[in-house]
Design an enzyme around this catalytic site. Sequence first.
Site, mmCIF file in Angstrom:
data_model
loop_
_atom_site.group_PDB
_atom_site.id
_atom_site.type_symbol
_atom_site.label_atom_id
_atom_site.label_comp_id
_atom_site.label_asym_id
_atom_site.label_seq_id
_atom_site.Cartn_x
_atom_site.Cartn_y
_atom_site.Cartn_z
ATOM 1 N N THR A 121 0.752 -1.232 0.009
ATOM 2 C CA THR A 121 0.065 -0.176 0.156
ATOM 3 C C THR A 121 1.073 1.337 -0.017
ATOM 4 O OG1 THR A 121 -1.674 -1.378 1.183
ATOM 5 C CG2 THR A 121 -1.892 1.186 1.464
ATOM 6 N N LEU A 157 -6.403 -8.208 0.699
ATOM 7 C CA LEU A 157 -6.815 -9.393 1.648
ATOM 8 C C LEU A 157 -7.040 -8.662 3.043
ATOM 9 C CD1 LEU A 157 -4.430 -10.139 3.616
ATOM 10 C CD2 LEU A 157 -3.190 -10.771 1.528
ATOM 11 N N LYS A 158 -7.787 -9.600 3.813
ATOM 12 C CA LYS A 158 -8.235 -9.317 5.357
ATOM 13 C C LYS A 158 -7.549 -10.264 6.163
ATOM 14 C CE LYS A 158 -12.645 -9.890 4.608
ATOM 15 N NZ LYS A 158 -12.663 -10.050 2.945
ATOM 16 N N GLU A 159 -6.778 -9.782 7.255
ATOM 17 C CA GLU A 159 -6.252 -10.889 7.934
ATOM 18 C C GLU A 159 -7.122 -11.452 8.487
ATOM 19 O OE1 GLU A 159 -3.257 -9.136 10.628
ATOM 20 O OE2 GLU A 159 -2.288 -8.155 8.820
ATOM 21 N N LYS A 211 -6.815 1.875 -3.147
ATOM 22 C CA LYS A 211 -6.220 1.172 -2.040
ATOM 23 C C LYS A 211 -6.589 1.808 -0.565
ATOM 24 C CE LYS A 211 -5.058 -1.796 0.926
ATOM 25 N NZ LYS A 211 -5.733 -2.816 1.313
ATOM 26 N N TYR A 258 -19.850 -2.651 13.497
ATOM 27 C CA TYR A 258 -19.941 -3.237 15.038
ATOM 28 C C TYR A 258 -19.465 -2.277 15.787
ATOM 29 C CZ TYR A 258 -21.631 -7.515 13.083
ATOM 30 O OH TYR A 258 -22.242 -8.694 12.469
ATOM 31 N N GLY A 264 -7.813 -1.598 14.778
ATOM 32 C CA GLY A 264 -6.208 -1.705 14.861
ATOM 33 C C GLY A 264 -5.704 -2.412 13.798
ATOM 34 N N CYS A 267 -2.944 -1.968 8.966
ATOM 35 C CA CYS A 267 -3.639 -1.472 7.885
ATOM 36 C C CYS A 267 -4.336 -0.034 8.151
ATOM 37 C CB CYS A 267 -4.227 -2.133 6.855
ATOM 38 S SG CYS A 267 -3.115 -3.633 6.428
ATOM 39 N N ARG A 335 -0.644 -5.816 15.979
ATOM 40 C CA ARG A 335 -0.001 -4.329 15.608
ATOM 41 C C ARG A 335 -1.419 -3.340 15.718
ATOM 42 N NH1 ARG A 335 2.965 -5.554 9.724
ATOM 43 N NH2 ARG A 335 1.040 -6.941 9.830
#
Length: 443
Positions: A121, A157-159, A211, A258, A264, A267, A335
Site C-alpha cells: 500500500t 486481503l483481510k487478515e 486502496k 459493529y 487496529g 493497515c 499491531r
Amino acid sequence: MNVSVFGIGYVGLVQGAALAEAGHNVLCVDVDAGKVQALKDGTLPLYEPGLKSLVRENYQSGRLQFDTDLEAAVHHAQLQLIAVGTPPDEDGSADLQYVLSVADTIARHMRRYQIIVDKSTVPVGTADRVRAHVSQVLADTGRKDLTFDVVSNPEFLKEGCAVDDCMRPDRIIIGTDSPEAEAVMRELYEPFNRNREKIVVMDARSAELTKYAANCMLATKISFMNEMANLAEKLGADIEMVRHGIGSDPRIGYQFIYPGLGYGGSCFPKDVQALIRIANGVDYDARVLKAVEARNNEQKTTLFSKIFDHFNGALRGKTFALWGLSFKPNTDDMREAPSRVLMEALWKAGASVQAFDPKAMEEAQRIYGSRDDLLLTGTKEAALKNADALIIATEWQSFRAPDFDLLGERLAQPVIFDGRNLYDPQRLKHRGFTYYSVGRQTL
Ligand code: NAD
C-alpha cells in the site's frame, strides 16, 4: 508463469502461496533470513486459517520456494511483485524505503523487460517514483536500452481470512497504461477471475488511491459507529438495536458497523494517517479522515475509563482477566491492537493482567517479554482465577458462550467489561453480573 515476490509477510506469503496453488512458479524472497529458514523448516511466521497446509503442499510440490537471494528473484521471473512493508514514518506518512530498496535491487540486476508490480500500500505517485528510480539506475549503469513497466496492483486481503480473499478476490485492481503489462497481469490472475469479471484496469494513480479509499471508507464506518455507540450510552439508547435498524438498509449494510474498541491492525491506522499526509502534501485538509482517526484513538481508551470509574480509580493492586489480545479474531497480529492500549493503561495505573488469546500468546510474549504484571495463561478459564473483573477485547468465537457459573466462581467479583458486545445485558444481570458493554446501558 514464473513470479517473484519480495517480502514474505501477510501479503507476500499468502499471495505467493495462492499463486502457486493456481499453478504458477513462485519464488518468495525476504531479507529476514530467520523467517526464510523457518519457512523451509515448515514453520510459518504468522497465523492465517488454511495457510499452513497451502504453504506446505505448494512448497513440497516445488511451485513455492523461499530464499534470501534477492538477485536470484530478479532473474527468476519477468513479473516482480513487491509486497514489503510500508510502515508509518515519524510524521505518519508511508515510509517507502523498503519499496524503493526492492526497486533498486530489481534495477541493478535486471537483464530483460521486467514488470515491477507494487502490491504494497503506497502513496499516490509511488509508481512514478519507482519508475524514475529504476530509469535512473539503468541510466547510471549504462543499461538505458532495457525496458520495464511499473504496475500498481494493491492487495485487499483481510487478515483472518487472507487465504480465502486471495483465492476468491472481490476485485483485482490493475493500475497501468501499458497494454503489454496489462496482458501479463491478466494472465497472472486468470485462475482467480473465473466466475465473473473481477479485473478493473485503471491508471496507476487511481489504483494507488483506490486502496487508501477502500481502507479509509471502512475505518470511517467503524469510527462513525463508535461515535453513535458513545451517543447511545449518553442518550439511553441501545446501539445494538440501532445497528440492526440501520444495517437493514441496503445502502448501509451490516458489515463494518459493529461498535467496539476502535480499529487496529497493520493497515487501517497507518493508511488513514498516510492519506491525511498525502492530502496535506497537496494542500488539502482531510477533515473527515482526521475525525475518523481522532475518534478511533479516543475509542481505544473508553473501556479503561469504565474500569477506572467502576473501581473509583483504585486500580493499584487489582488483577484483571483479559480475553483477546489480537486486534481482531482469527489472527495473531497485535499491531495497533486495542488490547495493548488497554493493558498499558492498566499497568500504568498499577494493575496486573492475566491474559488469554487463542492465537496471539506467542506474539504477546514477543512484544512484552516477561513482566511481573502480565501473566499469559494457557486457557481462558485460567485467566479468570481470582481476577477482580473480566475484560473482553477481541470477539473470538470461543468467547461467545462461556460457562457463566464457572466465571462467577473464578472471578473475585462478578464484573465484566465487554469491549465487543458479546453478551445479552439482561441475561447477565439475571446471572448476577455487573456487565459493561459498548453503546448499551449498564443494568
Ligand atoms: P509484513 O510486515 O508482514 O511483511 C513485510 C516483509 O517484507 C517482512 O518480512 C520484511 O522482512 C520484508 N522485507 C523488507 N524489506 C525487504 C526487501 N528489501 N526485500 C525483501 N523483503 C523485504 O507486511 P504485510 O502486512 O504483508 O504488508 C505488506 C504491504 O501490504 C504493506 O504495504 C501493507 O500496507 C499492505 N497490505 C497489508 C495487508 C495486511 O492485511 N497485512 C493487506 C493489504 C495490504
